[in-house]
Design an enzyme around this catalytic site. Structure first.
Site, PDB file in Angstrom:
ATOM      1  N   ASP A  12       0.850  -1.208   0.000  1.00 62.03           N
ATOM      2  CA  ASP A  12       0.000   0.000   0.000  1.00 62.03           C
ATOM      3  C   ASP A  12       0.883   1.255   0.000  1.00 62.03           C
ATOM      4  OD1 ASP A  12       0.945  -0.498   2.608  1.00 62.03           O
ATOM      5  OD2 ASP A  12      -0.815   0.394   3.561  1.00 62.03           O
ATOM      6  N   ASP A  17       6.751   1.463   2.186  1.00 62.11           N
ATOM      7  CA  ASP A  17       6.523   0.491   1.106  1.00 62.11           C
ATOM      8  C   ASP A  17       7.434   0.797  -0.081  1.00 62.11           C
ATOM      9  OD1 ASP A  17       3.838   1.034   2.566  1.00 62.11           O
ATOM     10  OD2 ASP A  17       3.533  -0.924   1.636  1.00 62.11           O
ATOM     11  N   HIS A 242       9.312   0.336   8.442  1.00 64.14           N
ATOM     12  CA  HIS A 242       8.775  -0.975   8.845  1.00 64.14           C
ATOM     13  C   HIS A 242       8.912  -2.034   7.741  1.00 64.14           C
ATOM     14  CE1 HIS A 242       6.449   0.839  12.225  1.00 64.14           C
ATOM     15  NE2 HIS A 242       6.244   1.831  11.378  1.00 64.14           N
ATOM     16  N   ASP A 243       8.386  -1.673   6.545  1.00 67.11           N
ATOM     17  CA  ASP A 243       8.197  -2.673   5.494  1.00 67.11           C
ATOM     18  C   ASP A 243       9.513  -3.243   4.966  1.00 67.11           C
ATOM     19  OD1 ASP A 243       5.503  -2.296   5.752  1.00 67.11           O
ATOM     20  OD2 ASP A 243       5.350  -0.892   4.082  1.00 67.11           O
TER      21      ASP A 243
HETATM   22  C1  BDR Z   1       2.657  -0.441   8.644  1.00 62.27           C
HETATM   23  O1  BDR Z   1       1.556   0.428   8.400  1.00 62.27           O
HETATM   24  C2  BDR Z   1       1.863   1.319   7.356  1.00 62.27           C
HETATM   25  O2  BDR Z   1       1.676   2.631   7.787  1.00 62.27           O
HETATM   26  C3  BDR Z   1       3.288   1.078   6.951  1.00 62.27           C
HETATM   27  O3  BDR Z   1       3.415   1.171   5.534  1.00 62.27           O
HETATM   28  C4  BDR Z   1       3.582  -0.307   7.446  1.00 62.27           C
HETATM   29  O4  BDR Z   1       3.276  -1.282   6.484  1.00 62.27           O
HETATM   30  C5  BDR Z   1       3.262  -0.083   9.975  1.00 62.27           C
HETATM   31  O5  BDR Z   1       2.324  -0.232  11.007  1.00 62.27           O
HETATM   32 CA    CA Z   2       2.865  -0.700   4.109  1.00 68.30          CA
END
Ligand code: BDR
Ligand code: CA
Length: 313
Positions: A12, A17, A242-243
């Site tokens: 997303d 991402d 994160h991703d």
């Molecule tokens: C996740 O939520 C989204 O905001 C980021 O892209 C990540 O995949 C982190 O909680």
């Molecule tokens: Ca994401």
């Protein structure tokens, strides 16, 4: 040379991402077949356009197969544009691509690629799990066809949107439940690892300066246009990408510390406060939980990404 791992990224985009996709596309270990966008950080119309823009702008040879514009059962209807910017790419504006979507929708695309790659395909899921769950529901025999689903989502500790739930799982808990009950080998990069392994702003700024390249500048702009900021385990002010941890795990799982756990997704709406929680419970493990990553290795992936795309104008 080793055979590359065939990968589809369900996503997303989303600033983190975008970085995860770039790291995957730059890796010589990964054969990035396609992206399957999903409603999540921003409205699906934007996540889809961002995916097309990214592959066009970066010259990535990957399909984009149209995914979900809503959730499996309950519409979520809230977005993370305060973190990712109105259209999801932070401060970065990419040229608008006029590329077309692949002829198959996300769930049929994933299924066809799983059949083609016979037990080798890895699905990296870094958005809400709607497309992934639809694939499992519409093509139940995919359960024995995927090598693994590696997710960014959930947490073995606290959430980031509610005290218990992480964003990706909270957007579509019934979808997350389908995935965790599928029997497919799973790995999870949850907040328990991602929040402590942000990439340092100083490191990215130095990388951009040293490379003097357009891509270095873009990485720097992306991390600055994104408001998920934490002090990482090394004590540095960092951008929580994160991703990218899910992608880093696929590229070299030996650089990660993991544990086998049983995770259940809380989908009882009457227990409102814990809706979307990924709860560690007793019982037969159903997921490899990623707990930590070697930061030198992780930084190397960003260097490699800048080198890989250094010719970009
Ligand atoms: C996740 O939520 C989204 O905001 C980021 O892209 C990540 O995949 C982190 O909680
Ligand atoms: Ca994401």
């Amino acid at each position: 040379m080793e055979k590359k791992i065939p990968v589809i990224i369900d996503t997303d985009p989303g600033v983190d991402d975008a970085l995860a996709i770039m790291i995957a596309a730059a890796s010589e270990k990964i054969d990035l077949l396609g992206l399957t966008p999903v409603d999540g950080n921003v409205q699906a119309v934007h996540t889809h356009q961002n995916a097309l823009n990214l592959v066009s702008f970066l010259g990535i040879d990957a399909d984009v197969a149209e995914g979900s514009y809503d959730q499996l059962v309950y519409r979520f209807g809230r977005y993370a544009s305060s973190t990712h910017g109105e259209t999801g790419m932070g401060g970065v504006e990419l040229p608008v691509s006029n590329r077309k979507f692949h002829k198959l929708r996300a769930w049929d695309y994933i299924y066809e690629k799983a059949k083609e790659h016979k037990g080798e395909l890895v699905l990296i899921a870094i958005g809400p799990l709607t497309n992934v769950a639809r694939t499992i529901i519409m093509h139940p025999d995919i359960r024995t066809m995927l090598k693994q689903i590696v997710m960014m989502g959930g947490s073995t500790e606290a959430g980031n949107v509610t005290p218990y739930a992480e964003f990706n799982f909270l957007v579509d808990p019934p979808a997350a439940k389908v995935v965790f009950e599928s029997g497919i080998p799973l790995a999870m990069a949850g907040l328990n690892v991602t929040l402590k392994t942000g990439i340092s702003f100083d490191f990215i700024a130095d990388l951009a300066r040293e490379s003097g390249s357009k891509i270095g500048g873009m990485l720097n702009e992306l991390v600055h246009g994104y408001s998920d900021v934490k002090i990482n385990k090394e004590g540095d002010r960092s951008s929580v990408v994160h991703d990218a941890i899910a992608v880093a795990y696929v590229i070299d799982p030996t650089k990660c510390e993991t544990e086998e756990k049983r995770i259940e997704i809380q989908t009882d709406r009457f227990l409102e406060g814990t809706w979307g929680q990924s709860k560690v419970v007793d019982g037969e493990p159903n997921c490899t939980v990623i707990n930590d990553i070697d930061m030198d290795y992780y930084r190397e992936l960003y260097r490699n990404t800048v080198d890989h795309f250094s010719e970009l104008n």
